[in-house]
Enzyme design. Structure first.
Site, short mmCIF file in Angstrom:
data_model
loop_
_atom_site.label_atom_id
_atom_site.label_comp_id
_atom_site.label_asym_id
_atom_site.label_seq_id
_atom_site.Cartn_x
_atom_site.Cartn_y
_atom_site.Cartn_z
N ASP A 123 -5.88 10.16 1.32
CA ASP A 123 -7.23 9.98 0.78
C ASP A 123 -8.04 11.21 1.15
O ASP A 123 -8.22 11.51 2.34
CB ASP A 123 -7.88 8.72 1.35
CG ASP A 123 -7.29 7.45 0.75
OD1 ASP A 123 -6.62 7.54 -0.29
OD2 ASP A 123 -7.51 6.37 1.33
N TRP B 78 -10.07 9.84 -5.04
CA TRP B 78 -9.75 10.39 -3.72
C TRP B 78 -8.30 10.22 -3.29
O TRP B 78 -7.86 10.82 -2.33
CB TRP B 78 -10.66 9.71 -2.68
CG TRP B 78 -10.44 8.21 -2.65
CD1 TRP B 78 -9.54 7.53 -1.90
CD2 TRP B 78 -11.12 7.21 -3.44
NE1 TRP B 78 -9.60 6.17 -2.15
CE2 TRP B 78 -10.56 5.95 -3.11
CE3 TRP B 78 -12.14 7.25 -4.40
CZ2 TRP B 78 -11.00 4.76 -3.68
CZ3 TRP B 78 -12.57 6.05 -4.97
CH2 TRP B 78 -12.01 4.84 -4.62
N HIS B 79 -7.55 9.38 -4.00
CA HIS B 79 -6.20 9.01 -3.53
C HIS B 79 -5.14 9.91 -4.17
O HIS B 79 -4.91 9.86 -5.38
CB HIS B 79 -5.94 7.54 -3.86
CG HIS B 79 -4.62 7.03 -3.38
ND1 HIS B 79 -4.50 6.14 -2.32
CD2 HIS B 79 -3.36 7.27 -3.80
CE1 HIS B 79 -3.22 5.87 -2.13
NE2 HIS B 79 -2.51 6.54 -3.02
N SER C 280 0.83 -1.21 0.00
CA SER C 280 0.00 0.00 0.00
C SER C 280 0.86 1.26 0.00
O SER C 280 1.81 1.36 0.77
CB SER C 280 -0.90 0.02 1.23
OG SER C 280 -1.56 1.27 1.31
N GLU D 297 -9.26 5.89 -8.60
CA GLU D 297 -9.53 6.35 -7.23
C GLU D 297 -9.49 7.87 -7.23
O GLU D 297 -8.43 8.48 -7.15
CB GLU D 297 -8.51 5.77 -6.24
CG GLU D 297 -8.64 4.26 -6.07
CD GLU D 297 -7.84 3.71 -4.89
OE1 GLU D 297 -7.13 4.49 -4.21
OE2 GLU D 297 -7.93 2.49 -4.65
ZN LIG Z 1 -5.75 5.71 -0.71
#
Ligand SMILES: [Zn+2]
Length: 284
Positions: free
Chosen positions: A206, A258-259, A197, A256
């Protein structure tokens, strides 16, 4: 003679009626079967679509993540300057297609050192982090986020970083929960395995909008004014949208909105202007 002829006609008529009824019954049977088959197909499709269910459930995890992040925000070791390309040389690119599962290299041993490419700390499906790599949330990235949030507020959006640093152990729990719920193949599309991750770097944020929590961790956030503002402006503060739409085969993750990943203003601006993902920009 009229009598028998009429009789024959009647018999013929009833024959036709019986044939018609049988045909109707068959037709109905075919339609019913088709409807049932279609329904079960839809069910299967929906089961293999993790998004919505996941998003709801991730909401529950956010609280934990926040706690986790703050409790782990202890020390912030500055990033080691020396490059480490051991991972690079150990993984021959020609074998990747045969050995990858869900973008991962099966049986890849845990590294002893994190990977830096051109001085950039990398955590992706090809370059995991050691389990004891625990830098906490990066202070420079946090300061940059606060700057960005302040300017966003002036533009009319209140930004929240609802998940930042995640420890190896926390990611392990998170990933295992998703695997138990959705199966490994689905979980691999939206959740990183422990060690893989980007949140473990302390440089991934995020981001969502305060008061619009229902849009956190959804692609719809990317369509809001706040989401669009971020895509356009994040690089000015050193962040890039890390997993853009349509680049799943390169980044290993679905879109994503938001990332965001902190790279520093210089590099973030270059990556943004190149229109490439970080992987493409660095040629990894
Ligand atoms: Zn993330």
């Amino acid at each position: 003679m009229t009598g028998p002829i009429l009789n024959n006609k009647k018999k013929n008529k009833s024959k036709y009626i019986i044939i018609a009824i049988i045909a109707c019954v068959l037709l109905i049977a075919i339609i019913v079967t088709a409807v049932i088959v279609n329904d079960s197909k839809k069910e299967i499709e929906e089961q293999s679509k993790p998004n919505e269910a996941v998003e709801q459930n991730i909401g529950e995890d956010i609280q934990e993540t926040e706690e986790d992040a703050s409790s782990d925000n202890k020390q912030d070791e500055s990033t080691p300057a020396e490059e480490n390309s051991v991972q690079e040389t150990e993984q021959p690119k020609t074998d990747e297609e045969n050995t990858t599962v869900g973008g991962y290299i099966e049986g890849q041993p845990e590294p002893t050192e994190p990977t830096y490419i051109d001085g950039v700390l990398i955590a992706n499906k090809k370059h995991p982090l050691p389990s004891d790599f625990a830098p906490g949330e990066n202070k420079e990235a946090r300061a940059a986020f606060e700057d960005m949030a302040q300017d966003a507020k002036a533009a009319g959006f209140e930004l929240v970083a609802f998940s930042t640093y995640r420890s190896y152990e926390y990611q392990e729990t998170l990933y295992n929960n998703y695997v138990n719920r959705d199966g490994k193949e689905n979980a691999d599309r939206y959740s990183a395995r422990p060690g893989y991750s980007e949140h473990q770097t302390g440089l991934a944020f995020d981001v969502g909008e305060k008061g619009k929590e229902d849009l956190w961790l959804t692609s719809e956030f990317g369509e809001t004014a706040a989401g669009k503002w971020l895509v356009e402006n994040a690089h000015k503060y050193g962040f890039i949208l890390r997993y853009p739409e349509g680049k799943e085969n390169i980044t290993g993750y679905m879109y994503e909105s938001w990332h965001f990943r902190y790279l520093g203003v210089d590099l973030a601006t270059k990556v943004k202007e190149s229109n490439l993902t970080l992987e493409e920009y660095l040629g990894i």
